[in-house]
Design a protein around this motif. Structure first.
Motif, short mmCIF file in Angstrom:
data_model
loop_
_atom_site.label_atom_id
_atom_site.label_comp_id
_atom_site.label_asym_id
_atom_site.label_seq_id
_atom_site.Cartn_x
_atom_site.Cartn_y
_atom_site.Cartn_z
N GLN A 203 0.84 -1.20 0.00
CA GLN A 203 0.00 0.00 0.00
C GLN A 203 0.88 1.25 0.00
O GLN A 203 1.80 1.37 0.80
CB GLN A 203 -0.89 0.02 1.24
N ASN A 204 0.59 2.17 -0.92
CA ASN A 204 1.32 3.44 -0.99
C ASN A 204 2.83 3.25 -1.10
O ASN A 204 3.60 4.03 -0.54
CB ASN A 204 1.00 4.33 0.22
N ILE A 205 3.23 2.23 -1.85
CA ILE A 205 4.67 2.03 -2.00
C ILE A 205 5.31 3.20 -2.73
O ILE A 205 6.49 3.53 -2.53
CB ILE A 205 4.97 0.68 -2.70
N LEU A 206 4.54 3.86 -3.59
CA LEU A 206 4.98 5.14 -4.15
C LEU A 206 4.33 6.24 -3.34
O LEU A 206 3.12 6.48 -3.43
CB LEU A 206 4.61 5.26 -5.63
N ASN A 207 5.14 6.91 -2.53
CA ASN A 207 4.67 7.98 -1.66
C ASN A 207 5.64 9.15 -1.78
O ASN A 207 6.55 9.13 -2.64
CB ASN A 207 4.56 7.48 -0.22
N ALA A 208 5.48 10.16 -0.96
CA ALA A 208 6.32 11.36 -1.09
C ALA A 208 7.80 11.02 -0.98
O ALA A 208 8.63 11.54 -1.75
CB ALA A 208 5.93 12.38 -0.03
N GLU A 209 8.15 10.13 -0.06
CA GLU A 209 9.56 9.78 0.11
C GLU A 209 10.08 8.96 -1.06
O GLU A 209 11.13 9.29 -1.65
CB GLU A 209 9.77 9.00 1.41
N SER A 210 9.37 7.90 -1.43
CA SER A 210 9.89 7.02 -2.48
C SER A 210 9.88 7.70 -3.84
O SER A 210 10.76 7.43 -4.67
CB SER A 210 9.09 5.71 -2.52
N LEU A 211 8.92 8.58 -4.10
CA LEU A 211 8.93 9.31 -5.36
C LEU A 211 10.17 10.19 -5.48
O LEU A 211 10.68 10.42 -6.58
CB LEU A 211 7.67 10.17 -5.48
N ILE A 229 -0.21 3.57 -5.06
CA ILE A 229 0.22 4.97 -5.17
C ILE A 229 -0.53 5.84 -4.18
O ILE A 229 -1.76 5.76 -4.07
CB ILE A 229 0.00 5.50 -6.60
N ASP A 230 0.20 6.67 -3.47
CA ASP A 230 -0.38 7.75 -2.67
C ASP A 230 -0.76 8.86 -3.66
O ASP A 230 0.12 9.56 -4.18
CB ASP A 230 0.64 8.25 -1.65
N ASP A 231 -2.04 9.01 -3.93
CA ASP A 231 -2.48 9.93 -4.98
C ASP A 231 -2.06 11.37 -4.70
O ASP A 231 -1.64 12.09 -5.62
CB ASP A 231 -4.00 9.85 -5.14
N ALA A 237 4.13 15.55 -6.74
CA ALA A 237 5.36 15.30 -7.51
C ALA A 237 5.19 15.74 -8.96
O ALA A 237 6.14 16.22 -9.58
CB ALA A 237 5.72 13.82 -7.43
N LEU A 238 4.00 15.58 -9.50
CA LEU A 238 3.72 16.07 -10.85
C LEU A 238 3.78 17.60 -10.88
O LEU A 238 4.28 18.20 -11.83
CB LEU A 238 2.34 15.59 -11.31
N ALA A 259 -14.95 13.89 -10.91
CA ALA A 259 -14.34 15.07 -10.29
C ALA A 259 -12.89 14.84 -9.87
O ALA A 259 -12.23 15.77 -9.39
CB ALA A 259 -15.16 15.49 -9.07
N HIS A 260 -12.36 13.64 -10.07
CA HIS A 260 -11.00 13.36 -9.61
C HIS A 260 -10.00 14.21 -10.41
O HIS A 260 -10.12 14.35 -11.63
CB HIS A 260 -10.67 11.88 -9.80
N PRO A 261 -9.01 14.80 -9.72
CA PRO A 261 -8.04 15.67 -10.41
C PRO A 261 -7.21 14.99 -11.50
O PRO A 261 -6.66 15.67 -12.37
CB PRO A 261 -7.15 16.19 -9.28
N TYR A 262 -7.12 13.66 -11.48
CA TYR A 262 -6.37 12.99 -12.54
C TYR A 262 -6.96 13.27 -13.92
O TYR A 262 -6.23 13.37 -14.91
CB TYR A 262 -6.35 11.47 -12.30
N TRP A 263 -8.28 13.36 -14.01
CA TRP A 263 -8.91 13.54 -15.31
C TRP A 263 -8.43 14.80 -16.02
O TRP A 263 -8.18 14.80 -17.23
CB TRP A 263 -10.44 13.60 -15.16
N ALA A 264 -8.32 15.88 -15.29
CA ALA A 264 -8.01 17.17 -15.91
C ALA A 264 -6.53 17.49 -15.91
O ALA A 264 -6.11 18.49 -16.51
CB ALA A 264 -8.78 18.28 -15.19
N HIS A 265 -5.73 16.68 -15.24
CA HIS A 265 -4.30 17.01 -15.12
C HIS A 265 -3.60 16.84 -16.47
O HIS A 265 -3.72 15.80 -17.11
CB HIS A 265 -3.63 16.11 -14.08
N PRO A 266 -2.86 17.85 -16.91
CA PRO A 266 -2.22 17.76 -18.23
C PRO A 266 -1.12 16.72 -18.32
O PRO A 266 -0.75 16.31 -19.43
CB PRO A 266 -1.65 19.17 -18.44
N ASN A 267 -0.62 16.28 -17.18
CA ASN A 267 0.48 15.31 -17.19
C ASN A 267 0.07 13.95 -16.63
O ASN A 267 0.91 13.20 -16.12
CB ASN A 267 1.68 15.86 -16.41
N VAL A 268 -1.21 13.65 -16.76
CA VAL A 268 -1.72 12.34 -16.37
C VAL A 268 -2.54 11.76 -17.53
O VAL A 268 -3.37 12.45 -18.11
CB VAL A 268 -2.61 12.43 -15.11
N THR A 269 -2.25 10.52 -17.86
CA THR A 269 -3.07 9.78 -18.82
C THR A 269 -3.89 8.76 -18.05
O THR A 269 -3.33 7.94 -17.31
CB THR A 269 -2.20 9.05 -19.86
N VAL A 270 -5.20 8.82 -18.19
CA VAL A 270 -6.11 7.87 -17.55
C VAL A 270 -6.58 6.86 -18.59
O VAL A 270 -7.09 7.25 -19.66
CB VAL A 270 -7.33 8.60 -16.95
#
Length: 310
Positions: A203-211, A229-231, A237-238, A259-270
């Motif tokens: 769980q959350n193996i990618l977090n602020a520290e590991s990123l 991923i810790d969203d 980080a993005l 409404a999730h921010p991933y949808w509108a983020h220019p540097n995220v592909t969903v």
């Protein structure tokens, strides 16, 4: 003696399996009656998907094994009513589909293809990518699917490292393991591919520290599990440029809320959890083989270690 197999998946999946599973049973020399509705006390095997309505296995007093149609089993491993062996799906179609999806998106980021595909300003800006041998790629999770993806990337010349919780070796993949190896594995890859199971340990193996261990401007590709991923940490980080882009196929809540921010983020592909779909034609052979093996007293393929969670 005829065996009874209950098809416990979403009803809309029945048409995909109602012919290919009996054909696979016949080819394996098995006499198996497959149906959507069988008296629980008469069921020998359950062909199962975790999103089915079957949650209580107590009534299935004759049950010998549950044969999962998905690679992921986290939704069933903690079910205390399940007292028989559980297998997960590992088959050619699932594996090949994952390899193709992962390789495609790895090449997309490696070659910088997005800048040419989406170029509204019509900018003429040639940019030569490094050769694959000069690009580090890290695969977190080098089980069946992760190793297949790692080997395909090695064939394309990439410098591939893999990480797992327990030590593994491979002649062409640099292998890291455990907490001590995670930092080195992440530092290796400008492209990080997540193919770990969802367990308390991942769980959350990618977090602020590991990123922060990854090279600045790295790419993340996640066809594994959303819980890895810790969203909030990824979005931060993005925003800072530590991560250049994230291609995400799996999420904590699916479908991903509008409404999730991933949808509108220019540097995220969903992408809509499509990286590796179970294909009836190929998985039927694995289901049939496992029933054959169990009836013959042979070890089941892809048996789940429920304590480990996969």
């Amino acid at each position: 003696m005829t065996l009874n197999a209950l098809f416990a998946a979403r009803p809309e999946r029945w048409d995909q399996y109602k012919d290919v599973l009996p054909e696979a049973f016949k080819a394996a020399g098995l006499d198996v009656h497959l149906a959507l509705d069988i008296d629980p006390e008469e069921v020998d095997y359950i062909v199962y998907a975790p999103n089915s309505d079957v949650k209580d296995f107590t009534p299935f007093t004759r049950l010998k094994a549950v044969l999962n149609l998905w690679a992921g089993v986290e939704a069933i491993t903690n079910n205390e009513t399940l007292k028989v062996p559980l297998t997960r799906m590992v088959d050619f179609g699932l594996q090949q589909g994952m390899v193709e999806w992962v390789v495609g998106h790895t090449l997309r980021h490696h070659l910088g293809m997005d800048a040419q595909i989406v170029n509204p300003a019509h900018e003429w800006a040639p940019a030569t990518p490094p050769l694959s041998r000069d690009r580090g790629v890290t695969v977190l999770g080098i089980g069946e699917l992760g190793l297949a993806c790692a080997e395909a990337l090695v064939q394309l010349g990439f410098n591939v490292a893999g990480w797992s919780r327990s030590p593994k070796t491979h002649d062409k993949v640099t292998c890291y393991s455990g907490d001590d190896g995670l930092k080195s594995a992440l530092a290796h890859g400008e492209i990080c591919i997540l193919l770990l199971p969802s367990t308390p340990a991942t769980q959350n193996i990618l977090n602020a520290e590991s990123l922060s261990f990854m090279p600045r401007g790295s790419f993340i590709i996640n066809p594994g599990r959303g819980q890895l991923i810790d969203d909030d940490a990824l979005l931060a980080a993005l925003g800072s440029g530590q991560i250049a882009h994230a291609t995400l196929d799996v999420f904590r809540v699916e479908p991903l809320p509008q409404a999730h921010p991933y949808w509108a983020h220019p540097n995220v592909t969903v992408t809509p959890h499509m990286a590796a779909e179970t294909r009836a034609e190929t998985c039927a052979e694995v289901v049939a083989e496992n029933i054959r093996r169990n009836e013959a007293g042979e070890p089941l393929l892809h048996l789940v270690d429920r304590a480990a969670g996969y």
